[in-house]
Design an enzyme around this catalytic site. Structure first.
Site, short mmCIF file in Angstrom:
data_model
loop_
_atom_site.label_atom_id
_atom_site.label_comp_id
_atom_site.label_asym_id
_atom_site.label_seq_id
_atom_site.Cartn_x
_atom_site.Cartn_y
_atom_site.Cartn_z
NE ARG A 111 45.43 36.86 42.71
CZ ARG A 111 44.68 37.19 41.67
NH1 ARG A 111 45.21 37.80 40.63
NH2 ARG A 111 43.38 36.92 41.67
CD GLU A 155 47.56 44.30 43.12
OE1 GLU A 155 46.32 44.06 43.24
OE2 GLU A 155 48.28 43.73 42.29
CG HIS A 212 45.23 43.33 39.77
ND1 HIS A 212 45.43 42.75 41.00
CD2 HIS A 212 44.70 42.34 38.99
CE1 HIS A 212 45.03 41.49 41.00
NE2 HIS A 212 44.59 41.21 39.79
#
Length: 337
Positions: free
Chosen positions: A241, A270, A298
């Protein structure tokens, strides 16, 4: 037969063919493609029987307060830090995630990032693209080194941490880990050295890799002080994360040469801010950073098979609870009290 009204507030894909294939005519999906809860009418929040939420929307306590009929929230994925689990607990709403997809993809991604760095693939490719003849040289690239005999330090030894550790061991790395939440003796079943503190991992490992959830305890667990405790010339990986890491501190640790290289699949923001120091230096291929940082969007979880698993398991969890009361993968225990 009762048809359940299931809200999908931030649908990553709007077709829901996979989900409908699981739930059939038992569920009517209310599909939105939003990131702001306010863009969805209050009447929809108040009338839904369940919520399937991806990672693009935060389900805050204010949103949870509107869930008058909601019986379950399913996070379509592993991380659930975008849902206020405590607020759900207070409202008597269980929160579940999908931990049993993408493990192999994420573990493969971690090792791919490591290999990309230590074998100089980015630097070699850039050289040969610029000059196929003059760039046909093996020497004088950053980071490249022999993996065999180095120490790989895993922070967290859950499903993904274990999968990554197995792969690291296959490359003849010595593996050690820290995980205060696993019972004593867990290391004996793995055959991997366990240490008691994060500081010991940082001090001993040549490669440090994060495999923990994001919560109040772990947020920004890697900052300037922690990077300074890592061995000089070490490599840092984060496929867990983004909020675990102070990326400005990582920028400084890379800039001053204390950290040799880093691989990040996740970032605190993000998509990232292009003007942040680390992203800006990476985009401009600044000489001090070239070949020392690899980023991906990601995407470590992603493969067609993994995507199918994630969506299939989410729909199964949803239907099994709404129809039969069987709760799987609950991550906010105490909701029923």
């Amino acid at each position: 037969m009762k048809r359940f009204q299931v809200l999908v507030p931030d649908a990553h894909l709007r077709d829901l063919d996979i989900e409908r294939g699981i739930t059939g005519d038992k569920v009517d999906y209310l599909v939105y493609d939003e990131t702001d809860p306010a863009a969805i009418p209050d009447t929809v929040w108040r009338s839904c029987d369940a919520v399937l939420v991806w990672h693009r929307m935060k389900i805050t306590s204010d949103v949870v307060a509107k869930l008058d009929k909601c019986r379950l929230i399913v996070r379509v994925g592993v991380g659930f830090d975008n849902v206020d689990g405590a607020a759900c607990r207070e409202r008597g709403i269980p929160l579940s995630n999908v931990p049993n997809y993408g493990t192999t993809e994420v573990a493969d991604h971690a090792l791919a990032m490591l290999l990309h760095l230590v074998r100089g693939l980015g630097s070699y490719e850039a050289r040969m693209k610029a000059d196929p003849v003059g760039g046909f040289v093996a020497e004088n690239v950053p980071v490249v080194r022999r993996l065999r005999g180095l120490t790989f330090g895993a922070v967290g030894m859950g499903r993904i941490g274990t999968a990554v550790a197995r792969r690291a061991a296959a490359f003849d790395l010595k593996v050690l880990y820290v995980d205060p939440y696993l019972p004593e003796g867990h290391e004996l079943g793995l055959g991997i050295e366990r240490v008691r503190t994060l500081d010991e991992v940082l001090a001993r490992a040549d490669i440090v890799s994060l495999h923990v959830p994001l919560n109040d305890e772990t947020r920004r667990m890697m900052g300037a002080q922690q990077f300074r405790k890592m061995k000089r010339g070490s490599i840092f990986l984060n496929i867990a994360r983004g909020g675990l890491v102070d990326v400005d501190a990582l920028h400084d640790a890379l800039r001053d040469g204390h950290i040799d290289a880093a691989g990040l699949d996740v970032l605190p923001q993000e998509p990232p801010d292009p003007k942040s120091p680390l992203i800006d230096a990476w985009r401009n291929n600044e000489p001090w950073l070239a070949g020392r940082l690899v980023l991906s969007p990601h995407a470590a979880f992603y493969s067609a098979a993994g995507y199918t698993d994630m969506r299939t398991f989410s729909a199964e969890i949803l239907l099994e609870y709404l129809q039969g009361g069987r709760l799987r993968n609950n991550v906010n225990p105490g909701w029923d009290k």
